[in-house]
Write a protein that holds these residues in place. Structure first.
Motif, PDB file in Angstrom:
ATOM      1  N   ASP A 319       0.863  -1.179   0.000  1.00 21.87           N
ATOM      2  CA  ASP A 319       0.000   0.000   0.000  1.00 21.87           C
ATOM      3  C   ASP A 319       0.904   1.235   0.000  1.00 21.87           C
ATOM      4  N   THR A 326      -0.089  -5.576   3.075  1.00 20.15           N
ATOM      5  CA  THR A 326      -1.348  -6.132   3.581  1.00 20.15           C
ATOM      6  C   THR A 326      -1.417  -7.631   3.292  1.00 20.15           C
ATOM      7  N   TYR A 328      -3.833  -9.238   1.740  1.00 15.52           N
ATOM      8  CA  TYR A 328      -4.419  -9.444   0.425  1.00 15.52           C
ATOM      9  C   TYR A 328      -4.384  -8.111  -0.337  1.00 15.52           C
ATOM     10  N   TRP A 330      -6.775  -6.312  -1.349  1.00 13.48           N
ATOM     11  CA  TRP A 330      -7.826  -5.409  -0.871  1.00 13.48           C
ATOM     12  C   TRP A 330      -7.655  -5.032   0.595  1.00 13.48           C
ATOM     13  N   GLY A 331      -6.690  -5.564   1.277  1.00 10.55           N
ATOM     14  CA  GLY A 331      -6.492  -5.250   2.691  1.00 10.55           C
ATOM     15  C   GLY A 331      -6.241  -6.513   3.495  1.00 10.55           C
ATOM     16  N   HIS A 339     -14.525 -10.476  -3.492  1.00 11.59           N
ATOM     17  CA  HIS A 339     -13.112 -10.144  -3.679  1.00 11.59           C
ATOM     18  C   HIS A 339     -12.444 -10.943  -4.788  1.00 11.59           C
ATOM     19  N   TYR A 355     -14.214  -8.477 -10.369  1.00  8.82           N
ATOM     20  CA  TYR A 355     -13.905  -8.328  -8.943  1.00  8.82           C
ATOM     21  C   TYR A 355     -13.237  -6.990  -8.604  1.00  8.82           C
ATOM     22  N   ALA A 357     -13.895  -5.149  -6.199  1.00  8.09           N
ATOM     23  CA  ALA A 357     -13.695  -5.063  -4.752  1.00  8.09           C
ATOM     24  C   ALA A 357     -12.381  -5.709  -4.322  1.00  8.09           C
ATOM     25  N   GLY A 358     -11.793  -6.525  -5.196  1.00  6.65           N
ATOM     26  CA  GLY A 358     -10.520  -7.159  -4.883  1.00  6.65           C
ATOM     27  C   GLY A 358      -9.322  -6.425  -5.433  1.00  6.65           C
ATOM     28  N   GLU A 359      -9.533  -5.250  -5.958  1.00 10.71           N
ATOM     29  CA  GLU A 359      -8.467  -4.466  -6.570  1.00 10.71           C
ATOM     30  C   GLU A 359      -7.440  -4.015  -5.533  1.00 10.71           C
ATOM     31  N   SER A 360      -6.184  -3.964  -5.931  1.00 10.77           N
ATOM     32  CA  SER A 360      -5.129  -3.475  -5.048  1.00 10.77           C
ATOM     33  C   SER A 360      -5.158  -1.950  -5.008  1.00 10.77           C
ATOM     34  N   ARG A 365      -6.074  -5.781 -10.668  1.00  8.33           N
ATOM     35  CA  ARG A 365      -7.185  -6.689 -10.363  1.00  8.33           C
ATOM     36  C   ARG A 365      -6.809  -8.162 -10.562  1.00  8.33           C
TER      37      ARG A 365
END
Length: 444
Positions: A319, A326, A328, A330-331, A339, A355, A357-360, A365
């Motif tokens: 991040d 992190t 994953y 996404w966190g 995700h 996905y 919502a699973g993006e870094s 993605r």
């Protein structure tokens, strides 16, 4: 310790126990599905010399669970010591396993069920704090859940290799709009924390956490798609020696490779066989069943390269705002269905760009799920590596013969997939659920 602290610790222990139970139950339900959807002759047959008969995997799962949970953790006597050698993966190559006196399907089921019943009894009273490294934070139970899910993925590969009518079903993917982001993003150079020293169920090759310096580079925001790979084929990629390493070119020529495994040309269309069903190759899905040599050749053709393992992990975990690595992309939250495409919920990768919502944080993605992604790196130990709980899990594979894959596929369960998880195989392997994305140096 105060009464309140005691209560908090007890609640934490019970939460861990419930998570372990759920992981074991989920794995066994999948094992049951994979070994009950075909008749016994399919369980005992060897569908490819690259793979074990399904019935071997079933009993091996039970045998490893007995060895590590009942004997090593519980101190129990062996249930069937005479079969240990049959199910030792290092004693017999896969191609030789059909000739062994394996337990027949019903006996293998009963054995695995007996071991599981005793293991769950052991879990009820397990001490996760005052015991050994095997029991600390439930490591041995988590290791066994991961082991079973890894063999479930192996059995799914065997299902893909078997011929005959479809035996497995799963819902298809929802249509996905085209990926709205740029085709690549710049990952800033500098240090980041690679690996882990805190993930409780991480395996030995993921440890320890250490600082890794990476020069700035660009990486694809999505995996390479079937459509993009078809362009490589159409441009004579398999017939042009300059895109291939010498070893790769020799492999292509010796094996007459012209497309990914399970693809065939019919008129103007590319078709593929997927779990007993023949269908048009969907251009929007990540390319699947390519070996390392094919991935590397495509990258060269595209004027790019495969990312190193460190580059892949930095793109997946770093991040840039906080400087943290992190768990994953996404966190730190456990993977949910929003995700990533994991756990055999589907029987194919999702379209590239799925996905969100699973993006870094950098906008990359599908780093987790969908396809295992080849990297350019050989499998090597991290600085400070220590084999645990046995050398044969990782240490015997270190060296230039194996290439690292990262990220997991649609066939991987969340318990066996995280930002630090490492997989590896020979660069010729194609039956695995492997794809890739490409990268380039900042100055390239």
């Amino acid at each position: 310790m105060t009464a309140q602290e005691n209560g908090t610790a007890a609640a934490g222990t019970e939460t861990l126990r419930e998570r372990l139970l759920a992981s074991l139950v989920t794995a066994r339900a999948r094992t049951t599905l994979l070994t009950s959807c075909v008749e016994d002759p399919d369980l005992t047959a060897q569908h490819s010399p690259l793979m074990s008969p399904l019935v071997w995997d079933l009993a091996h799962i039970g045998n490893q669970e007995e060895l590590w949970l009942l004997r090593n953790v519980g101190g129990r006597d062996a249930i069937r010591p005479e079969i240990d050698g049959l199910y030792d993966a290092f004693e017999h190559p896969r191609s030789a396993r059909p000739s062994l006196p394996l337990l027949p399907p019903e006996e293998a089921r009963k054995y695995a069920a007996e071991v599981r019943g005793r293991a769950l009894d052991l879990l009820e009273d397990a001490d996760f704090e005052g015991g050994t490294r095997l029991t600390e934070a439930g490591f041995a139970f988590g290791m066994i859940a991961q082991h079973e899910q890894q063999h479930d993925e192996t059995m799914l590969i065997t299902h893909q290799l078997r011929t005959g009518p479809a035996a497995l079903t799963a819902p298809g993917h929802e249509p996905a709009p085209p990926h709205p982001g740029p085709p690549e993003v710049l990952v800033p150079g500098g240090p980041f924390i690679m690996g882990t020293s805190t993930e409780p169920w991480a395996l030995d090759n993921e440890r320890p956490a250490h600082v890794r310096e990476v020069a700035p580079y660009w990486i694809d925001t999505v995996p390479v798609s079937n459509g993009a790979y078809q362009a490589f084929i159409a441009d004579g990629g398999y017939d042009t020696e300059r895109w291939w390493t010498p070893e790769g070119w020799a492999h292509v020529r010796a094996n007459s490779l012209t497309a990914p495994l399970y693809w065939r040309r019919e008129g103007e269309q590319w078709l593929r066989r997927r779990f007993g069903v023949t269908e048009v190759v969907p251009p929007e899905e990540p390319v699947l069943h390519v070996c390392w040599y094919e991935a590397d050749a495509y990258a060269r053709w595209a004027g790019r390269r495969l990312p190193t393992e460190a580059e892949w992990e930095k793109a997946a975990r770093h991040d840039p705002v906080t400087g943290r690595s992190t768990r994953y992309p996404w966190g730190d939250a456990e993977p949910g269905p929003e995700h990533a495409n994991l756990g055999q919920r589907h029987l194919s990768p999702a379209p590239v760009g799925s996905y969100p919502a699973g993006e870094s944080p950098l906008g990359v993605r599908q780093l987790i799920g969908d396809v295992w992604e080849w990297t350019s790196s050989d499998l090597a130990p991290y600085p400070g590596f220590a084999a645990f709980p046995y050398r044969e899990y990782s240490e015997v594979f270190f060296g230039p013969e194996y290439k690292v894959m990262r990220g997991g596929s649609f066939a991987v369960d969340a318990v066996a997939c995280r930002g630090t998880f490492r997989n590896w195989d020979y660069p010729i392997r194609r039956q695995i659920f492997s794809g890739f994305r490409t990268a380039r140096s900042e100055s390239a």
